[in-house]
Design a protein around this motif. Sequence first.
Motif, PDB file in Angstrom:
ATOM      1  N   ARG A   1       0.606  -1.056  -0.056  1.00 29.36           N
ATOM      2  CA  ARG A   1      -0.011   0.001   0.072  1.00 29.36           C
ATOM      3  C   ARG A   1       0.980   1.241   0.066  1.00 29.36           C
ATOM      4  N   SER A   2       0.486   2.300  -0.500  1.00 25.91           N
ATOM      5  CA  SER A   2       0.994   3.618  -0.470  1.00 25.91           C
ATOM      6  C   SER A   2       1.170   4.056   0.824  1.00 25.91           C
ATOM      7  N   ASN A   3       2.417   4.525   1.089  1.00 26.56           N
ATOM      8  CA  ASN A   3       3.008   4.974   2.331  1.00 26.56           C
ATOM      9  C   ASN A   3       3.317   4.007   3.334  1.00 26.56           C
ATOM     10  N   VAL A   4       3.223   2.713   3.132  1.00 25.63           N
ATOM     11  CA  VAL A   4       3.682   2.007   3.795  1.00 25.63           C
ATOM     12  C   VAL A   4       5.026   1.808   4.521  1.00 25.63           C
ATOM     13  N   GLY A   5       5.738   2.194   3.757  1.00 23.39           N
ATOM     14  CA  GLY A   5       7.269   2.385   3.881  1.00 23.39           C
ATOM     15  C   GLY A   5       8.162   1.286   2.929  1.00 23.39           C
ATOM     16  N   LYS A   6       7.668   1.241   1.604  1.00 27.76           N
ATOM     17  CA  LYS A   6       8.435   0.327   0.856  1.00 27.76           C
ATOM     18  C   LYS A   6       9.861   1.038   0.505  1.00 27.76           C
ATOM     19  N   SER A   7       9.682   2.294   0.363  1.00 27.14           N
ATOM     20  CA  SER A   7      11.180   3.034  -0.334  1.00 27.14           C
ATOM     21  C   SER A   7      11.981   3.157   0.767  1.00 27.14           C
ATOM     22  N   SER A   8      11.370   3.259   2.104  1.00 29.42           N
ATOM     23  CA  SER A   8      12.141   3.254   3.523  1.00 29.42           C
ATOM     24  C   SER A   8      12.854   2.207   3.565  1.00 29.42           C
ATOM     25  N   LEU A   9      12.311   1.119   3.678  1.00 28.22           N
ATOM     26  CA  LEU A   9      12.681  -0.288   3.848  1.00 28.22           C
ATOM     27  C   LEU A   9      13.852  -0.595   2.834  1.00 28.22           C
TER      28      LEU A   9
ATOM     29  N   VAL B   1      11.933   8.892  -0.439  1.00 24.90           N
ATOM     30  CA  VAL B   1      10.689   8.558   0.218  1.00 24.90           C
ATOM     31  C   VAL B   1       9.892   9.683   0.264  1.00 24.90           C
ATOM     32  N   SER B   2       8.412   9.277   0.182  1.00 22.27           N
ATOM     33  CA  SER B   2       7.218  10.096  -0.153  1.00 22.27           C
ATOM     34  C   SER B   2       7.340  11.454   1.016  1.00 22.27           C
ATOM     35  N   SER B   3       7.024  12.521   0.407  1.00 22.08           N
ATOM     36  CA  SER B   3       6.451  13.181   1.500  1.00 22.08           C
ATOM     37  C   SER B   3       5.021  13.471   1.452  1.00 22.08           C
TER      38      SER B   3
ATOM     39  N   PRO C   1       1.616  10.577   0.029  1.00 22.82           N
ATOM     40  CA  PRO C   1       1.345   9.115  -0.436  1.00 22.82           C
ATOM     41  C   PRO C   1       1.391   9.239  -2.054  1.00 22.82           C
ATOM     42  N   GLY C   2       1.612   8.141  -2.531  1.00 21.81           N
ATOM     43  CA  GLY C   2       1.259   8.092  -4.041  1.00 21.81           C
ATOM     44  C   GLY C   2       2.634   8.477  -4.865  1.00 21.81           C
ATOM     45  N   PHE C   3       3.585   8.788  -4.009  1.00 21.54           N
ATOM     46  CA  PHE C   3       4.558   9.530  -4.824  1.00 21.54           C
ATOM     47  C   PHE C   3       5.428   8.475  -5.752  1.00 21.54           C
ATOM     48  N   THR C   4       5.472   7.487  -5.479  1.00 20.35           N
ATOM     49  CA  THR C   4       6.420   6.424  -6.344  1.00 20.35           C
ATOM     50  C   THR C   4       5.256   5.911  -7.396  1.00 20.35           C
ATOM     51  N   GLN C   5       5.838   6.733  -8.708  1.00 16.02           N
ATOM     52  CA  GLN C   5       4.796   6.062  -9.905  1.00 16.02           C
ATOM     53  C   GLN C   5       5.371   5.335 -10.772  1.00 16.02           C
TER      54      GLN C   5
ATOM     55  N   THR D   1       7.224  -1.241  13.260  1.00 15.98           N
ATOM     56  CA  THR D   1       7.060  -2.068  14.464  1.00 15.98           C
ATOM     57  C   THR D   1       7.427  -0.885  15.807  1.00 15.98           C
ATOM     58  N   ASP D   2       8.190   0.216  15.178  1.00 18.03           N
ATOM     59  CA  ASP D   2       8.440   1.102  16.332  1.00 18.03           C
ATOM     60  C   ASP D   2       7.374   1.902  16.882  1.00 18.03           C
ATOM     61  N   LYS D   3       6.245   1.911  16.090  1.00 20.09           N
ATOM     62  CA  LYS D   3       5.054   2.511  16.469  1.00 20.09           C
ATOM     63  C   LYS D   3       4.188   1.948  17.451  1.00 20.09           C
TER      64      LYS D   3
ATOM     65  N   SER E   1      11.444  -2.625  11.336  1.00 21.65           N
ATOM     66  CA  SER E   1      11.149  -1.147  11.316  1.00 21.65           C
ATOM     67  C   SER E   1      11.973  -0.552  10.358  1.00 21.65           C
ATOM     68  N   ALA E   2      11.712   0.023   9.592  1.00 16.16           N
ATOM     69  CA  ALA E   2      12.626   0.643   8.667  1.00 16.16           C
ATOM     70  C   ALA E   2      13.155   1.876   9.041  1.00 16.16           C
ATOM     71  N   LYS E   3      12.546   2.489  10.363  1.00 19.62           N
ATOM     72  CA  LYS E   3      13.131   3.448  11.089  1.00 19.62           C
ATOM     73  C   LYS E   3      14.347   3.234  11.963  1.00 19.62           C
TER      74      LYS E   3
HETATM   75  N1  LIG Z   1       7.903   5.423  12.221  1.00 19.84           N
HETATM   76  C1  LIG Z   1       8.106   4.980  11.091  1.00 19.84           C
HETATM   77  N2  LIG Z   1       8.065   5.503   9.924  1.00 19.84           N
HETATM   78  C2  LIG Z   1       8.209   4.945   8.772  1.00 19.84           C
HETATM   79  C3  LIG Z   1       8.650   3.644   8.726  1.00 19.84           C
HETATM   80  N3  LIG Z   1       8.809   3.319   7.448  1.00 19.84           N
HETATM   81  C4  LIG Z   1       8.329   4.325   6.719  1.00 19.84           C
HETATM   82  N4  LIG Z   1       8.118   5.508   7.648  1.00 19.84           N
HETATM   83  C5  LIG Z   1       7.363   6.668   7.120  1.00 19.84           C
HETATM   84  O1  LIG Z   1       6.304   6.596   6.248  1.00 19.84           O
HETATM   85  C6  LIG Z   1       6.228   7.450   5.222  1.00 19.84           C
HETATM   86  C7  LIG Z   1       6.261   6.730   3.875  1.00 19.84           C
HETATM   87  O2  LIG Z   1       7.321   5.881   3.461  1.00 19.84           O
HETATM   88  P1  LIG Z   1       7.725   5.657   2.280  1.00 19.84           P
HETATM   89  O3  LIG Z   1       8.974   4.819   2.277  1.00 19.84           O
HETATM   90  O4  LIG Z   1       7.822   6.814   1.491  1.00 19.84           O
HETATM   91  O5  LIG Z   1       6.570   4.686   1.680  1.00 19.84           O
HETATM   92  P2  LIG Z   1       6.221   4.172   0.426  1.00 19.84           P
HETATM   93  O6  LIG Z   1       5.416   2.873   0.621  1.00 19.84           O
HETATM   94  O7  LIG Z   1       7.546   4.003  -0.620  1.00 19.84           O
HETATM   95  O8  LIG Z   1       5.138   5.022  -0.209  1.00 19.84           O
HETATM   96  P3  LIG Z   1       4.834   5.193  -1.915  1.00 19.84           P
HETATM   97  O9  LIG Z   1       5.886   5.373  -2.556  1.00 19.84           O
HETATM   98  O10 LIG Z   1       3.778   6.304  -1.907  1.00 19.84           O
HETATM   99  O11 LIG Z   1       3.937   4.050  -2.462  1.00 19.84           O
HETATM  100  C8  LIG Z   1       7.558   8.308   5.328  1.00 19.84           C
HETATM  101  O12 LIG Z   1       7.034   9.415   5.990  1.00 19.84           O
HETATM  102  C9  LIG Z   1       8.625   7.555   6.064  1.00 19.84           C
HETATM  103  O13 LIG Z   1       9.313   8.261   6.724  1.00 19.84           O
HETATM  104  C10 LIG Z   1       8.992   2.934   9.784  1.00 19.84           C
HETATM  105  O14 LIG Z   1       9.412   1.874  10.046  1.00 19.84           O
HETATM  106  N5  LIG Z   1       8.758   3.503  11.207  1.00 19.84           N
END
Ligand SMILES: Nc1nc2c(ncn2[C@@H]2O[C@H](COP(=O)(O)OP(=O)(O)OP(=O)(O)O)[C@@H](O)[C@H]2O)c(=O)[nH]1
Length: 211
Positions: A35-43, A56-58, A60-64, A148-150, A178-180
Amino acid sequence: MATFPRINKAEFVVSAFKASQFPPATLPEIAFAGRSNVGKSSLMNRLMERRRLVKVSSRPGFTQSINFFLVDQYAYLVDLPGYGFAKAPKKVIHRWHRLVEGYLEGRPTIAGVVCIMDIRREPDRMDLDLLEYLNALNRRIWVVLNKTDKLSQPKRKRAILRIRTILPSFIESPIPVSAKTGQGIPELLNRLRDVIEITPSTSRADHEGYC
Ligand SMILES: Nc1nc2c(ncn2[C@@H]2O[C@H](COP(=O)(O)OP(=O)(O)OP(=O)(O)O)[C@@H](O)[C@H]2O)c(=O)[nH]1
Ligand SMILES: [Mg+2]
């Protein structure tokens, strides 16, 4: 001393908006879906230990586009655009389907798909449809529960148990990460090592028993 699996070198290759822009299918690939914003790019940044390699999205839906990253010269990690962003225009959703389905169905070198979910949310119809779809395509699947950090430790445990009851039976145990903070990343890398050798400089035996 335990040796941690790691990716030594990672580089951005291409942002593909259509199949003709994909790199030649010569290396195994692991795709990251969710799902968008779930943290794919961060992970992916966390796995590659490069904080800003994947945008990483500022919002949601950034990565097209489908973004390919070459790791250690012999595998690609592939960032897929996220689904389920309600505000996305119909045209964008249609393009998403064409691009992502074309990739998932047609790419011969996909070794598996990491399906990322938010540990705080129960998998919904869209998440479950994706799993069923990938399973029907005979794709190998790993489910990762991010952020998981949440949650506090007890809440985390409860969430994992609950989510396991909802996931289809063909899914192996989900991997909390936790990508964080980096929690769960060595475990995820260990699972991915089943299909791509992530540590060229050290032998598989070095990692046996580490989890
Ligand atoms: N607290 C926390 N925030 C996270 C974690 N992973 C991602 N985020 C935050 O979640 C938001 C979305 O992260 P992205 O990595 O851009 O998510 P995405 O799934 O690539 O989003 P799309 O490209 O829109 O599909 C950002 O603000 C990140 O900083 C995590 O493990 N913990
Ligand atoms: Mg992204």
